[in-house]
Scaffold this motif. Structure first.
Motif, mmCIF file in Angstrom:
data_model
loop_
_atom_site.group_PDB
_atom_site.id
_atom_site.type_symbol
_atom_site.label_atom_id
_atom_site.label_comp_id
_atom_site.label_asym_id
_atom_site.label_seq_id
_atom_site.Cartn_x
_atom_site.Cartn_y
_atom_site.Cartn_z
ATOM 1 N N LEU A 1 0.834 -1.204 0.000
ATOM 2 C CA LEU A 1 0.000 0.000 0.000
ATOM 3 C C LEU A 1 0.869 1.255 0.000
ATOM 4 C CD1 LEU A 1 -3.025 0.466 -0.114
ATOM 5 C CD2 LEU A 1 -3.042 0.681 2.368
ATOM 6 N N PHE A 2 1.976 1.195 0.743
ATOM 7 C CA PHE A 2 2.891 2.330 0.739
ATOM 8 C C PHE A 2 3.478 2.546 -0.653
ATOM 9 C CE2 PHE A 2 7.418 3.495 0.747
ATOM 10 C CZ PHE A 2 7.291 4.832 1.067
ATOM 11 N N TYR A 3 3.844 1.470 -1.342
ATOM 12 C CA TYR A 3 4.429 1.612 -2.681
ATOM 13 C C TYR A 3 3.417 2.192 -3.663
ATOM 14 C CZ TYR A 3 8.340 -1.097 -0.875
ATOM 15 O OH TYR A 3 9.415 -1.512 -0.136
ATOM 16 N N GLU A 4 2.140 1.868 -3.455
ATOM 17 C CA GLU A 4 1.092 2.464 -4.285
ATOM 18 C C GLU A 4 1.005 3.967 -4.031
ATOM 19 O OE1 GLU A 4 -3.771 2.175 -4.931
ATOM 20 O OE2 GLU A 4 -2.718 0.586 -3.830
ATOM 21 N N LEU A 5 1.076 4.350 -2.761
ATOM 22 C CA LEU A 5 1.064 5.773 -2.402
ATOM 23 C C LEU A 5 2.301 6.466 -2.948
ATOM 24 C CD1 LEU A 5 0.083 8.279 -0.862
ATOM 25 C CD2 LEU A 5 1.154 7.327 1.204
ATOM 26 N N ASP A 6 3.454 5.842 -2.788
ATOM 27 C CA ASP A 6 4.711 6.435 -3.250
ATOM 28 C C ASP A 6 4.681 6.671 -4.765
ATOM 29 O OD1 ASP A 6 7.471 7.254 -2.650
ATOM 30 O OD2 ASP A 6 8.042 5.532 -3.879
ATOM 31 N N LYS A 7 4.088 5.756 -5.505
ATOM 32 C CA LYS A 7 3.973 5.909 -6.957
ATOM 33 C C LYS A 7 3.126 7.132 -7.300
ATOM 34 C CE LYS A 7 2.434 3.491 -11.122
ATOM 35 N NZ LYS A 7 1.774 2.265 -11.657
ATOM 36 N N LEU A 8 2.002 7.286 -6.582
ATOM 37 C CA LEU A 8 1.131 8.448 -6.816
ATOM 38 C C LEU A 8 1.839 9.755 -6.471
ATOM 39 C CD1 LEU A 8 -2.457 7.541 -5.546
ATOM 40 C CD2 LEU A 8 -1.813 8.308 -7.835
ATOM 41 N N ILE A 9 2.569 9.763 -5.368
ATOM 42 C CA ILE A 9 3.303 10.953 -4.945
ATOM 43 C C ILE A 9 4.271 11.393 -6.031
ATOM 44 C CG2 ILE A 9 5.097 11.758 -3.346
ATOM 45 C CD1 ILE A 9 3.662 10.089 -1.169
ATOM 46 N N LYS A 10 4.975 10.423 -6.614
ATOM 47 C CA LYS A 10 5.951 10.745 -7.664
ATOM 48 C C LYS A 10 5.254 11.213 -8.941
ATOM 49 C CE LYS A 10 9.511 7.705 -5.824
ATOM 50 N NZ LYS A 10 10.199 6.391 -5.941
ATOM 51 N N GLU A 11 4.134 10.587 -9.278
ATOM 52 C CA GLU A 11 3.396 10.976 -10.484
ATOM 53 C C GLU A 11 2.874 12.406 -10.377
ATOM 54 O OE1 GLU A 11 0.271 8.163 -11.054
ATOM 55 O OE2 GLU A 11 1.606 6.579 -11.815
ATOM 56 N N LYS A 12 2.368 12.743 -9.192
ATOM 57 C CA LYS A 12 1.766 14.069 -8.987
ATOM 58 C C LYS A 12 2.791 15.104 -8.509
ATOM 59 C CE LYS A 12 -2.391 12.475 -9.844
ATOM 60 N NZ LYS A 12 -3.135 12.868 -11.073
#
Length: 247
Positions: free
Chosen positions: A37-48
């Motif tokens: 779940l953290f890696y999913e959040l981290d991916k979104l953080i980098k995208e945005k």
């Protein structure tokens, strides 16, 4: 809109807030956080391209008032940010001599709030800040601005250079406040479409930005102190603009 900063906590809640388009000032993440779940959040953080800070769990406990934060707390901005190109287009339609203000990674929220207040009082059409490395618009910013943050458009850009390109392509001249020049502020023609660039508290305007601007200007310093507080210097620049335009 409520002028208090809203904190949301929990990785899933933050993911949903990002996906829904909420304006997020900053995300605090627990050091050493792992998991799918953290890696999913981290991916979104980098995208945005969202601003994050790795902090100890004690910080997250304070921000979430000891609720189950799962190692992540996000601060939702109390204001909506404006699109820069749309703001420039609308401003040029209604104002022949617009005035914009760019803040190059200003970091202190009280300075930010004081500048917002002065900008509103001097008729600034919009304030431009960088997404990363800039002071957030939080409850203290709002308070220091005396509510002016709700009255003046604020734009976020990936980099101040991006904003300079857009402003200059719209034939808006740019002037940076810096001591690295022989030119006085009082020698610059501010009675035209202008965007003023103010630097950070410790570094001033980035050298790469100084290479791009149309003008560089400084204030006379007659005492022994080598520099002014950035919000005071900004006020001097803005009121000299007002003076020239009222002459």
């Amino acid at each position: 809109m409520n002028n208090e900063m809203t904190n949301i906590f929990g990785i899933r809640a933050i993911i949903e807030a990002i996906e829904s388009g909420s304006t997020i000032n900053k995300i605090y993440l627990q050091k050493g956080l792992r998991g799918n779940l953290f890696y999913e959040l981290d991916k979104l953080i980098k995208e945005k391209k969202l601003t994050t800070s790795m902090v100890p769990v004690e910080k997250l406990n304070r921000l979430s008032k000891n609720n189950n934060h799962q190692g992540a707390v996000a601060q939702i901005s109390p204001i909506e940010f404006h699109d820069l190109e749309t703001l420039i287009e609308k401003t040029l339609e209604s104002d022949k001599k617009p005035l914009f203000l760019l803040l190059d990674q200003l970091s202190d929220v009280r300075n930010f709030g004081a500048i917002i207040r002065t900008a509103e009082c001097t008729g600034v059409n919009g304030i431009i800040v960088q997404k990363n490395g800039s002071a957030p618009v939080n409850a203290e910013t709002i308070k220091t601005s005396a509510g002016a943050a709700f009255k003046i458009p604020i734009c976020k850009v990936d980099h101040i250079k991006d904003a300079l390109f857009i402003l200059q392509s719209a034939e808006i001249k740019t002037v940076a406040a810096t001591e690295k020049t022989d030119d006085s502020l009082y020698q610059v023609d501010l009675n035209q479409p202008i965007a003023i660039v103010m630097g950070s508290e410790h570094r001033g305007v980035n050298p790469s930005i100084l290479k791009m601007v149309d003008y560089k200007a400084k204030l006379p310093l007659l005492g022994e102190i080598a520099s002014l507080n950035v919000s005071v210097a900004c006020g001097a620049f803005l009121y000299e603009t007002v003076r020239q335009r009222m002459a």
